[in-house]
Enzyme design. Sequence first.
Site, PDB file in Angstrom:
ATOM      1  N   GLU A 122       8.774 -31.580  21.401  1.00 51.69           N
ATOM      2  CA  GLU A 122       9.941 -31.723  22.281  1.00 51.69           C
ATOM      3  C   GLU A 122      10.346 -33.192  22.235  1.00 51.69           C
ATOM      4  O   GLU A 122      11.309 -33.568  21.583  1.00 51.69           O
ATOM      5  CB  GLU A 122       9.565 -31.297  23.710  1.00 51.69           C
ATOM      6  CG  GLU A 122      10.714 -31.460  24.710  1.00 51.69           C
ATOM      7  CD  GLU A 122      10.241 -31.370  26.161  1.00 51.69           C
ATOM      8  OE1 GLU A 122       9.034 -31.448  26.430  1.00 51.69           O
ATOM      9  OE2 GLU A 122      11.111 -31.244  27.042  1.00 51.69           O
ATOM     10  N   HIS A 158       7.781 -23.960  35.034  1.00 60.98           N
ATOM     11  CA  HIS A 158       6.891 -24.779  35.877  1.00 60.98           C
ATOM     12  C   HIS A 158       7.210 -24.517  37.343  1.00 60.98           C
ATOM     13  O   HIS A 158       8.396 -24.584  37.724  1.00 60.98           O
ATOM     14  CB  HIS A 158       7.084 -26.261  35.572  1.00 60.98           C
ATOM     15  CG  HIS A 158       6.785 -26.632  34.150  1.00 60.98           C
ATOM     16  ND1 HIS A 158       5.565 -27.117  33.757  1.00 60.98           N
ATOM     17  CD2 HIS A 158       7.546 -26.558  33.018  1.00 60.98           C
ATOM     18  CE1 HIS A 158       5.591 -27.352  32.453  1.00 60.98           C
ATOM     19  NE2 HIS A 158       6.781 -27.014  31.975  1.00 60.98           N
ATOM     20  N   HIS A 175       7.736 -19.615  30.000  1.00 64.58           N
ATOM     21  CA  HIS A 175       7.631 -21.077  30.155  1.00 64.58           C
ATOM     22  C   HIS A 175       8.439 -21.536  31.373  1.00 64.58           C
ATOM     23  O   HIS A 175       9.647 -21.771  31.278  1.00 64.58           O
ATOM     24  CB  HIS A 175       8.141 -21.755  28.873  1.00 64.58           C
ATOM     25  CG  HIS A 175       7.836 -23.222  28.809  1.00 64.58           C
ATOM     26  ND1 HIS A 175       7.005 -23.777  27.865  1.00 64.58           N
ATOM     27  CD2 HIS A 175       8.228 -24.260  29.584  1.00 64.58           C
ATOM     28  CE1 HIS A 175       6.913 -25.080  28.045  1.00 64.58           C
ATOM     29  NE2 HIS A 175       7.661 -25.409  29.090  1.00 64.58           N
ATOM     30  N   ASP A 189      12.375 -25.925  33.813  1.00 66.74           N
ATOM     31  CA  ASP A 189      12.505 -26.427  35.195  1.00 66.74           C
ATOM     32  C   ASP A 189      13.970 -26.201  35.599  1.00 66.74           C
ATOM     33  O   ASP A 189      14.759 -27.173  35.646  1.00 66.74           O
ATOM     34  CB  ASP A 189      12.186 -27.929  35.246  1.00 66.74           C
ATOM     35  CG  ASP A 189      10.835 -28.243  34.626  1.00 66.74           C
ATOM     36  OD1 ASP A 189       9.811 -27.999  35.265  1.00 66.74           O
ATOM     37  OD2 ASP A 189      10.820 -28.724  33.468  1.00 66.74           O
TER      38      ASP A 189
END
Length: 325
Positions: A196, A15, A13, A274
């Site tokens: 989330e 980005h 996971h 991120d």
Amino acid sequence: MSSLKSCKKVELHLHLEGAASPQLVRDICKSNFTQIPEIFDKAGNYKWQNFDQFLSIYEIVTNLFLEEKNFEALIRHVLDKQVKENVLYSEIFLGPHLWSDTPSNRWERFLEIASKAAGEYKNKYGIHTYFIIVCIRHLGPEKALEASIFASKAKSYNVVGFGMAGDEKKFNNLDFMESFNFARNSGLGITTHAGEICGAKSVDEAIQLGVTRIGHGVRASESEETITKLTKKNILLEICPGSNIAMGLYSSLEDHPINFLLNKNLPISISTDDPPFFSTTLSKEYEGLHNAFGWGIEIFSEINKRSLEFAFCDAKLKEKLIQQL
Ligand SMILES: [Zn+2]
């Protein structure tokens, strides 16, 4: 523990644009002779206070990488970081609607650049990088279908999955059923962000989409019923503890449900989401989990093996890589 830094890792996971360091952003602005946007604090880190601000800075950052040479610099920057973190296998989210509103030549060109770089890094460093095309939830179901169709035609560019990122508060996961069905029927793995910003109910909806993985999903911990559903369906949660804490979901790792979810025997993976936005790295995540819960190298190795079982690449590669962990 230095062994945590050097142990081989799996990241499911991450980005792409969210992994652009502030320094890279400043360097790109300088080389393009463009003004550095006002997105940094005095210390030079990204400056945001809530999810909406985070999304708008994310968009500003993305727009800086729309030229081919800048996009290539970005993908290489991210792969360099993966090498440093001893990542053996990763799947990176790419959101083509961030590159242009409608499908354009740029979509394919950027995938070509990304997969070529992935191939080079595989040959040079032995790291395996694949891509998940994500639709942007707040752009709605029609755009999502565009992204899904594009993803289904992009397997030759290391695309192995389809997913959804963006604003969890907009639309319902089930509004995107057509896109997810299309992607799954074309042989792609599917995952979506849920649990989330929104609670356990959003995880229930994600389960109905037929995903085998859920991005975050940590708020499933708020409902025994949801945990039971996840267990029955054998769904992996792509957990990003540092991201959840930075977003204010939990005040510290000690309060984070990752250990609780692991003890429930749910499959989980550890990722950074991120990383520079949340001042984290994979090694920092491992270190934090070691300090908070006493997790040792054996637990991390088990989590990474399990993560690979849920990876979207082909079974043969998974088997080969599991041997290397
Ligand atoms: Zn994410």
